[in-house]
Design an enzyme around this catalytic site. Structure first.
Site, PDB file in Angstrom:
ATOM      1  N   CYS A 142       0.816  -1.197   0.000  1.00 37.44           N
ATOM      2  CA  CYS A 142       0.000   0.000   0.000  1.00 37.44           C
ATOM      3  C   CYS A 142       0.861   1.262   0.000  1.00 37.44           C
ATOM      4  O   CYS A 142       1.989   1.267   0.489  1.00 37.44           O
ATOM      5  CB  CYS A 142      -0.928   0.007   1.207  1.00 37.44           C
ATOM      6  SG  CYS A 142      -2.302   1.168   1.012  1.00 37.44           S
ATOM      7  N   ASP A 191      -6.756  -3.369  10.808  1.00 45.60           N
ATOM      8  CA  ASP A 191      -5.587  -2.510  10.982  1.00 45.60           C
ATOM      9  C   ASP A 191      -5.507  -2.116  12.449  1.00 45.60           C
ATOM     10  O   ASP A 191      -6.497  -2.206  13.182  1.00 45.60           O
ATOM     11  CB  ASP A 191      -5.721  -1.263  10.099  1.00 45.60           C
ATOM     12  CG  ASP A 191      -4.388  -0.577   9.812  1.00 45.60           C
ATOM     13  OD1 ASP A 191      -3.360  -1.000  10.377  1.00 45.60           O
ATOM     14  OD2 ASP A 191      -4.387   0.385   9.029  1.00 45.60           O
TER      15      ASP A 191
END
Length: 214
Positions: free
Chosen positions: A9, A132
């Site tokens: 990412c 996350d």
């Protein structure tokens, strides 16, 4: 067990995109969030996504996006997946999924086991949940902080949707994380950087190799 899916990412340059492709990542993430050091504007994102076409799937990361902004990005950038990282609810996700025809992922911040229960609320609205680390209250960034989830919280959990593990992963710890959590997909950003927002090709290669060795 098949090799976990890998997402790199916060890609923002052609060189690091090429490094992710060379390392056989499954996804790259483009960040559309102005406060992030990994933020890309639609013109740069379009160039990167077109370069990635046919080689790796492209995920766009958004934080509580306004419909007009989402439409503006999608008009320019060929995204395969939309990852929503803000306070979006299931109804918002379902609307975005219906309007865009894209696969939609929802990030959930995790600090304690009870936080995992939020995943159930997105059944039928999200294609995948991304767990996350939950940032501190008032933090500017909802992710990409380098904070790590306590992996023991995920041990033996029955997940209601396909899921991805994020938060503080790096080449040195991702093998242990996969072993403890049973993750079938992993996401990295800070852990393959030499400085905030600056991806490192060697670390990308090392991360992907470590996942395959897990």
């Amino acid at each position: 067990m098949r090799t976990p899916l890998i997402k790199i990412c916060g890609i923002s340059t052609p060189d690091t995109l090429d490094a992710a492709v060379a390392a056989r990542a499954d996804y790259i993430g483009l960040v559309f969030f102005a406060k992030s050091p990994r933020n890309v504007d639609p013109a740069l994102a379009a160039a990167l996504a077109n370069r990635a076409a046919g080689k790796v799937r492209v995920v766009g990361l958004f934080v509580d996006p306004q419909p007009a902004f989402l439409s503006e990005v999608l008009a320019q950038v060929p995204l395969d997946v939309l990852q929503l990282h803000g306070k979006e609810d299931a109804a918002t996700l379902a609307r975005i999924q219906a309007e865009t025809g894209r696969e939609v992922w929802k990030a959930i911040g995790v600090r304690k086991r009870a936080d995992l229960a939020a995943a159930k609320t997105f059944i039928g609205a999200a294609d995948r949940i991304l767990y996350d680390a939950k940032p501190p209250e008032g933090a500017d960034l909802p992710g990409g902080t380098g904070l790590r989830i306590d992996w023991d919280l995920l041990r033996g959990v029955s997940h209601p949707l396909p899921w991805m593990l994020a938060g503080g992963l790096d080449p040195a710890n991702v093998g242990k994380a996969i072993g403890l959590t049973g993750a079938t997909a992993v996401d990295v950003s800070t852990g393959v950087e030499s400085a905030p927002g600056i991806k490192d090709a060697g670390r990308i290669a090392a991360f992907c190799a470590a996942v395959r060795a897990a």
